[in-house]
Design a protein around this motif. Structure first.
Motif, PDB file in Angstrom:
ATOM      1  N   ARG A 126     -22.954 -34.498 -69.804  1.00  7.88           N
ATOM      2  CA  ARG A 126     -23.012 -34.198 -71.240  1.00  7.88           C
ATOM      3  C   ARG A 126     -21.829 -33.357 -71.693  1.00  7.88           C
ATOM      4  NH1 ARG A 126     -24.616 -29.734 -73.651  1.00  7.88           N
ATOM      5  NH2 ARG A 126     -25.666 -28.923 -71.788  1.00  7.88           N
ATOM      6  N   THR A 127     -21.404 -32.406 -70.883  1.00 10.19           N
ATOM      7  CA  THR A 127     -20.359 -31.468 -71.285  1.00 10.19           C
ATOM      8  C   THR A 127     -18.942 -32.008 -71.082  1.00 10.19           C
ATOM      9  OG1 THR A 127     -20.391 -30.432 -69.101  1.00 10.19           O
ATOM     10  CG2 THR A 127     -21.799 -29.456 -70.808  1.00 10.19           C
ATOM     11  N   GLY A 128     -18.813 -33.129 -70.393  1.00 14.35           N
ATOM     12  CA  GLY A 128     -17.490 -33.672 -70.111  1.00 14.35           C
ATOM     13  C   GLY A 128     -16.875 -33.176 -68.824  1.00 14.35           C
ATOM     14  N   LEU A 129     -17.552 -32.296 -68.109  1.00 11.42           N
ATOM     15  CA  LEU A 129     -17.009 -31.789 -66.851  1.00 11.42           C
ATOM     16  C   LEU A 129     -16.983 -32.855 -65.762  1.00 11.42           C
ATOM     17  CD1 LEU A 129     -18.655 -28.250 -66.642  1.00 11.42           C
ATOM     18  CD2 LEU A 129     -16.206 -28.737 -66.831  1.00 11.42           C
ATOM     19  N   ALA A 130     -17.955 -33.745 -65.764  1.00 12.85           N
ATOM     20  CA  ALA A 130     -18.071 -34.737 -64.688  1.00 12.85           C
ATOM     21  C   ALA A 130     -16.786 -35.542 -64.522  1.00 12.85           C
ATOM     22  CB  ALA A 130     -19.262 -35.664 -64.950  1.00 12.85           C
ATOM     23  N   ALA A 131     -16.151 -35.904 -65.631  1.00  9.22           N
ATOM     24  CA  ALA A 131     -14.940 -36.720 -65.576  1.00  9.22           C
ATOM     25  C   ALA A 131     -13.755 -35.963 -64.980  1.00  9.22           C
ATOM     26  CB  ALA A 131     -14.583 -37.210 -66.977  1.00  9.22           C
ATOM     27  N   LEU A 132     -13.848 -34.633 -64.911  1.00 14.59           N
ATOM     28  CA  LEU A 132     -12.746 -33.815 -64.414  1.00 14.59           C
ATOM     29  C   LEU A 132     -12.935 -33.388 -62.965  1.00 14.59           C
ATOM     30  CD1 LEU A 132     -12.418 -31.499 -67.547  1.00 14.59           C
ATOM     31  CD2 LEU A 132     -10.976 -33.468 -66.975  1.00 14.59           C
ATOM     32  N   LEU A 133     -14.133 -33.558 -62.433  1.00 16.93           N
ATOM     33  CA  LEU A 133     -14.435 -33.078 -61.085  1.00 16.93           C
ATOM     34  C   LEU A 133     -14.139 -34.133 -60.026  1.00 16.93           C
ATOM     35  CD1 LEU A 133     -17.895 -31.331 -61.650  1.00 16.93           C
ATOM     36  CD2 LEU A 133     -15.610 -30.299 -61.752  1.00 16.93           C
ATOM     37  N   ASP A 134     -13.658 -33.663 -58.890  1.00 11.24           N
ATOM     38  CA  ASP A 134     -13.536 -34.537 -57.725  1.00 11.24           C
ATOM     39  C   ASP A 134     -14.859 -34.601 -56.969  1.00 11.24           C
ATOM     40  OD1 ASP A 134     -10.506 -35.225 -57.528  1.00 11.24           O
ATOM     41  OD2 ASP A 134     -10.581 -33.079 -57.969  1.00 11.24           O
ATOM     42  N   ASP A 135     -15.663 -33.544 -57.068  1.00 15.87           N
ATOM     43  CA  ASP A 135     -16.967 -33.524 -56.400  1.00 15.87           C
ATOM     44  C   ASP A 135     -17.728 -32.288 -56.863  1.00 15.87           C
ATOM     45  OD1 ASP A 135     -19.050 -34.255 -54.675  1.00 15.87           O
ATOM     46  OD2 ASP A 135     -17.656 -34.758 -53.059  1.00 15.87           O
ATOM     47  N   TYR A 136     -18.998 -32.222 -56.505  1.00 18.41           N
ATOM     48  CA  TYR A 136     -19.771 -31.001 -56.720  1.00 18.41           C
ATOM     49  C   TYR A 136     -20.812 -30.851 -55.622  1.00 18.41           C
ATOM     50  CZ  TYR A 136     -23.742 -33.617 -58.733  1.00 18.41           C
ATOM     51  OH  TYR A 136     -24.807 -34.463 -58.931  1.00 18.41           O
ATOM     52  N   CYS A 137     -21.196 -29.605 -55.361  1.00 18.33           N
ATOM     53  CA  CYS A 137     -22.201 -29.283 -54.352  1.00 18.33           C
ATOM     54  C   CYS A 137     -23.266 -28.409 -54.997  1.00 18.33           C
ATOM     55  CB  CYS A 137     -21.581 -28.521 -53.176  1.00 18.33           C
ATOM     56  SG  CYS A 137     -20.275 -29.408 -52.308  1.00 18.33           S
ATOM     57  N   THR A 138     -24.499 -28.553 -54.526  1.00 17.23           N
ATOM     58  CA  THR A 138     -25.596 -27.716 -55.007  1.00 17.23           C
ATOM     59  C   THR A 138     -26.185 -26.921 -53.847  1.00 17.23           C
ATOM     60  OG1 THR A 138     -27.438 -29.244 -54.625  1.00 17.23           O
ATOM     61  CG2 THR A 138     -26.138 -29.569 -56.645  1.00 17.23           C
ATOM     62  N   GLY A 139     -27.069 -25.998 -54.189  1.00 15.27           N
ATOM     63  CA  GLY A 139     -27.727 -25.197 -53.163  1.00 15.27           C
ATOM     64  C   GLY A 139     -28.534 -26.023 -52.181  1.00 15.27           C
ATOM     65  N   ASN A 140     -28.913 -27.226 -52.562  1.00 15.45           N
ATOM     66  CA  ASN A 140     -29.665 -28.094 -51.663  1.00 15.45           C
ATOM     67  C   ASN A 140     -28.796 -28.682 -50.559  1.00 15.45           C
ATOM     68  OD1 ASN A 140     -31.987 -27.731 -53.232  1.00 15.45           O
ATOM     69  ND2 ASN A 140     -31.513 -29.475 -54.541  1.00 15.45           N
ATOM     70  N   ASP A 141     -27.480 -28.554 -50.698  1.00 15.66           N
ATOM     71  CA  ASP A 141     -26.569 -29.155 -49.723  1.00 15.66           C
ATOM     72  C   ASP A 141     -26.259 -28.236 -48.550  1.00 15.66           C
ATOM     73  OD1 ASP A 141     -26.249 -31.544 -51.207  1.00 15.66           O
ATOM     74  OD2 ASP A 141     -24.802 -30.549 -52.521  1.00 15.66           O
ATOM     75  N   VAL A 142     -26.688 -26.974 -48.615  1.00 13.22           N
ATOM     76  CA  VAL A 142     -26.393 -26.014 -47.550  1.00 13.22           C
ATOM     77  C   VAL A 142     -27.652 -25.226 -47.211  1.00 13.22           C
ATOM     78  CG1 VAL A 142     -23.943 -25.788 -48.100  1.00 13.22           C
ATOM     79  CG2 VAL A 142     -25.600 -24.334 -49.266  1.00 13.22           C
ATOM     80  N   GLN A 143     -27.639 -24.606 -46.047  1.00 10.73           N
ATOM     81  CA  GLN A 143     -28.806 -23.857 -45.578  1.00 10.73           C
ATOM     82  C   GLN A 143     -28.843 -22.438 -46.129  1.00 10.73           C
ATOM     83  OE1 GLN A 143     -31.396 -25.091 -43.626  1.00 10.73           O
ATOM     84  NE2 GLN A 143     -30.357 -27.033 -44.088  1.00 10.73           N
ATOM     85  N   ARG A 144     -27.682 -21.829 -46.308  1.00  8.13           N
ATOM     86  CA  ARG A 144     -27.635 -20.421 -46.715  1.00  8.13           C
ATOM     87  C   ARG A 144     -27.127 -20.290 -48.149  1.00  8.13           C
ATOM     88  NH1 ARG A 144     -24.538 -17.410 -41.840  1.00  8.13           N
ATOM     89  NH2 ARG A 144     -22.884 -18.877 -42.487  1.00  8.13           N
ATOM     90  N   GLY A 145     -27.491 -19.176 -48.781  1.00  6.08           N
ATOM     91  CA  GLY A 145     -27.141 -18.941 -50.172  1.00  6.08           C
ATOM     92  C   GLY A 145     -25.707 -18.478 -50.362  1.00  6.08           C
ATOM     93  N   LYS A 146     -25.405 -18.053 -51.571  1.00  3.11           N
ATOM     94  CA  LYS A 146     -24.025 -17.760 -51.940  1.00  3.11           C
ATOM     95  C   LYS A 146     -23.476 -16.449 -51.399  1.00  3.11           C
ATOM     96  CE  LYS A 146     -22.897 -20.669 -55.818  1.00  3.11           C
ATOM     97  NZ  LYS A 146     -22.300 -20.697 -57.160  1.00  3.11           N
ATOM     98  N   GLY A 147     -24.275 -15.673 -50.718  1.00  2.00           N
ATOM     99  CA  GLY A 147     -23.743 -14.521 -50.017  1.00  2.00           C
ATOM    100  C   GLY A 147     -22.969 -14.925 -48.769  1.00  2.00           C
ATOM    101  N   PHE A 148     -23.011 -16.221 -48.446  1.00  4.20           N
ATOM    102  CA  PHE A 148     -22.321 -16.786 -47.289  1.00  4.20           C
ATOM    103  C   PHE A 148     -21.305 -17.819 -47.779  1.00  4.20           C
ATOM    104  CE2 PHE A 148     -26.517 -15.417 -46.014  1.00  4.20           C
ATOM    105  CZ  PHE A 148     -26.265 -14.699 -44.849  1.00  4.20           C
ATOM    106  N   PRO A 149     -20.332 -18.159 -46.956  1.00  2.52           N
ATOM    107  CA  PRO A 149     -19.268 -19.065 -47.419  1.00  2.52           C
ATOM    108  C   PRO A 149     -19.640 -20.544 -47.419  1.00  2.52           C
ATOM    109  CG  PRO A 149     -18.809 -18.351 -45.179  1.00  2.52           C
ATOM    110  CD  PRO A 149     -20.016 -17.562 -45.641  1.00  2.52           C
ATOM    111  N   ASP A 150     -20.835 -20.888 -46.946  1.00  2.00           N
ATOM    112  CA  ASP A 150     -21.180 -22.284 -46.660  1.00  2.00           C
ATOM    113  C   ASP A 150     -20.907 -23.240 -47.818  1.00  2.00           C
ATOM    114  OD1 ASP A 150     -22.393 -20.424 -44.936  1.00  2.00           O
ATOM    115  OD2 ASP A 150     -23.976 -21.807 -44.386  1.00  2.00           O
TER     116      ASP A 150
END
Length: 224
Positions: A126-150
């Motif tokens: 909706r915001t137009g960001l999708a067309a500019l991104l090469d990829d995206y990751c969500t919290g479901n893609d990694v085991q640990r939260g953002k206090g870690f580099p994963d």
């Protein structure tokens, strides 16, 4: 920061590119009010770096919600947030223009967010960001939260850039800590909802900005 020093950029979504923190504050108030619990001052800071399921597990433990399940809480949160993400939430000022600028400069771009894909995908479209991104990751893609580099390492791998040549933009201290631990250059982004951690963010980050306008050259100042 100098754009020419980097091959890639990784952006957090909520509070960094997207003006969404007010929605999550209200969700916290509403779902805890149903359980006759007031929102503690430190609650949002505690759950923001976590993926959805980990945030739900933390919430159940903290407030002794024995009648809830992590999966049930996540569904409730997503139901409350989905309409806003799909239809209403705006990008922060100059966010889209800045992402376009980096793309025009040849950088590979990713989003790394703790939010669930069911919210993220329609919002990016909706915001137009999708067309500019090469990829995206969500919290479901990694085991640990953002206090870690994963999640940042996964995003960098997805767009094919080395952490030392990749800049991470984040609006929370834990995210900056995790990115720094992964060897990334970090930029703290002002978010009024996170004012209590701004001093800490300034100490952690390589740079701190109040608006993406600060990083745009004069000939890129036209706002969307």
């Amino acid at each position: 920061m100098k754009v020419e020093d980097f091959d890639g950029a990784i952006f957090d979504l909520d509070g960094t590119l997207l003006d969404s923190m007010g929605v999550w504050r209200q969700i916290d108030v509403d779902f805890l009010a149903k359980r006759e619990v007031e929102v503690p001052d430190d609650y949002q800071k505690a759950i923001t770096p976590l993926g959805a399921l980990e945030a739900a597990r933390y919430t159940i433990r903290r407030f002794h919600l024995e009648n809830d399940t992590p999966e049930g809480l996540v569904r409730e949160w997503l139901d409350m947030a989905q309409e806003a993400y799909s239809n209403h939430l705006p990008l922060k000022p100059y966010a889209l223009r800045f992402v376009k600028y980096l793309k025009e400069c040849g950088l590979h771009i990713a989003v790394a967010t703790s939010s669930d894909d069911v919210l993220v995908r329609p919002c990016l479209e909706r915001t137009g960001l999708a067309a500019l991104l090469d990829d995206y990751c969500t919290g479901n893609d990694v085991q640990r939260g953002k206090g870690f580099p994963d999640i940042y390492l996964k995003a960098a791998s997805a767009i094919g850039t080395d952490p030392s040549k990749t800049v991470v933009f984040e609006d929370i201290a834990e995210g900056l800590k995790g990115a720094k631990a992964g060897g990334f250059y970090t930029v703290g982004v002002y978010e009024k909802a996170n004012y209590r951690m701004h001093s800490e963010m300034m100490e952690i980050a390589d740079a701190f900005i109040y608006s993406f306008r600060e990083l745009l050259p004069d000939d890129q100042m036209a706002e969307e």
